[in-house]
Write a protein that holds these residues in place. Structure first.
Motif, short mmCIF file in Angstrom:
data_model
loop_
_atom_site.label_atom_id
_atom_site.label_comp_id
_atom_site.label_asym_id
_atom_site.label_seq_id
_atom_site.Cartn_x
_atom_site.Cartn_y
_atom_site.Cartn_z
N CYS A 1 -4.03 0.04 -9.75
CA CYS A 1 -3.16 0.74 -8.80
C CYS A 1 -2.20 1.60 -9.60
O CYS A 1 -1.54 1.11 -10.51
CB CYS A 1 -2.36 -0.26 -7.95
SG CYS A 1 -1.17 0.54 -6.86
N ARG A 2 -2.13 2.87 -9.26
CA ARG A 2 -1.24 3.73 -10.03
C ARG A 2 0.06 4.01 -9.29
O ARG A 2 0.88 4.79 -9.75
CB ARG A 2 -1.94 5.03 -10.39
CG ARG A 2 -2.39 5.82 -9.20
CD ARG A 2 -3.20 7.02 -9.59
NE ARG A 2 -3.68 7.69 -8.40
CZ ARG A 2 -4.46 8.74 -8.41
NH1 ARG A 2 -4.85 9.25 -9.56
NH2 ARG A 2 -4.85 9.29 -7.29
N CYS A 3 0.25 3.38 -8.12
CA CYS A 3 1.45 3.68 -7.32
C CYS A 3 2.49 2.58 -7.31
O CYS A 3 3.68 2.84 -7.39
CB CYS A 3 1.05 3.94 -5.87
SG CYS A 3 -0.15 5.25 -5.63
N THR A 4 2.07 1.34 -7.12
CA THR A 4 3.01 0.32 -6.67
C THR A 4 3.67 -0.48 -7.78
O THR A 4 4.64 -1.19 -7.52
CB THR A 4 2.29 -0.72 -5.78
OG1 THR A 4 1.28 -1.36 -6.57
CG2 THR A 4 1.63 -0.06 -4.57
N ALA B 1 0.85 -1.20 0.00
CA ALA B 1 0.00 0.00 0.00
C ALA B 1 0.88 1.24 0.00
O ALA B 1 1.81 1.35 0.81
CB ALA B 1 -0.90 0.02 1.23
N GLN B 2 0.62 2.14 -0.93
CA GLN B 2 1.34 3.42 -0.92
C GLN B 2 0.33 4.53 -0.63
O GLN B 2 0.11 4.86 0.52
CB GLN B 2 2.10 3.60 -2.23
CG GLN B 2 3.30 2.65 -2.30
CD GLN B 2 4.19 2.87 -3.50
OE1 GLN B 2 4.23 3.93 -4.09
NE2 GLN B 2 4.94 1.84 -3.86
N CYS B 3 -0.35 5.06 -1.65
CA CYS B 3 -1.35 6.09 -1.33
C CYS B 3 -2.55 5.49 -0.64
O CYS B 3 -3.26 6.16 0.10
CB CYS B 3 -1.78 6.86 -2.58
SG CYS B 3 -3.04 6.01 -3.56
N GLY B 4 -2.82 4.20 -0.89
CA GLY B 4 -3.88 3.49 -0.18
C GLY B 4 -5.25 3.53 -0.85
O GLY B 4 -6.17 2.86 -0.38
N ILE B 5 -5.39 4.28 -1.91
CA ILE B 5 -6.72 4.38 -2.53
C ILE B 5 -7.19 3.03 -3.06
O ILE B 5 -8.35 2.65 -2.91
CB ILE B 5 -6.71 5.43 -3.67
CG1 ILE B 5 -6.58 6.84 -3.11
CG2 ILE B 5 -7.98 5.31 -4.53
CD1 ILE B 5 -7.80 7.33 -2.35
N CYS B 6 -6.30 2.28 -3.67
CA CYS B 6 -6.72 0.99 -4.24
C CYS B 6 -6.79 -0.11 -3.19
O CYS B 6 -7.31 -1.19 -3.47
CB CYS B 6 -5.74 0.56 -5.34
SG CYS B 6 -4.12 0.04 -4.70
FE1 FES Z 1 -1.95 4.18 -4.66
FE2 FES Z 1 -2.53 1.68 -5.30
S1 FES Z 1 -1.35 2.38 -3.60
S2 FES Z 1 -3.34 3.48 -6.16
#
Ligand code: FES
Ligand code: FES
Length: 161
Positions: free
Chosen positions: A133-136, A96-101
């Motif tokens: 997921c746009r972060c991980t 989990a990074q930003c956590g939205i997904c």
């Molecule tokens: Fe940011 Fe998946 S952790 S969209």
């Protein structure tokens, strides 16, 4: 329309238009904001919940179809005080990074591990294919789910001994 549904093991009721979305029932009168609205069109999976054990995008499900059914949202998996293994592994292994997904990923992973306690990495990737997921870059999510599967199998084995 009055709708009676079990949410995270508790019998609840809502009174909404039958075509109102399950996502709005959860985030509104039911007070559960774990499921997030990303696209609102069934494309991103961040609103995913289990409906009678099957992962669905709550932004596409009319509340009128939920009468007498059972919903599990991410809040039903664990709590801050008692993280479920999936939640703990997601935090520990950088899933989990930003956590939205993350709520939707956890629901997709929960559905997978309920039917397959020892998935391959490819089976994990297939299970989360509907969750964006746009972060991980996904790899840490996949590894987190595999670690959780391992931990759950180990604890089941320990309990059986
Ligand atoms: Fe940011 Fe998946 S952790 S969209
Ligand atoms: Fe439901 Fe994107 S908000 S799938």
């Amino acid at each position: 329309m009055k709708v009676a549904l079990k949410v995270n093991g508790v019998q609840r009721h809502v009174d909404m238009a039958p075509l109102a979305r399950l996502l709005d029932a959860l985030r509104g009168p039911l007070g559960l904001t774990g499921a997030k609205e990303g696209c609102g069109e069934g494309e991103c999976g961040t609103c995913a919940v289990l409906l009678d054990g099957v992962p669905v995008n709550a932004c596409l499900v009319p509340i009128g179809q939920c009468d007498g059914r059972e919903v599990v949202s991410v809040e039903g998996l664990g709590s801050i005080e008692h993280l479920a293994p999936l939640q703990a592994c997601m935090a520990e292994h950088g899933g989990a990074q930003c956590g939205i997904c993350t709520p939707g990923m956890l629901i997709a992973a929960e559905a997978l591990l309920r039917r397959n306690s020892d998935p391959t990495a490819n089976e994990v990737r297939t299970a989360i294919a509907g969750n964006l997921c746009r972060c991980t870059g996904y790899e840490r999510i996949v590894q987190s789910i595999l670690h959780a599967a391992y931990d759950l199998r180990s604890s089941d084995k320990g309990a059986a001994e």
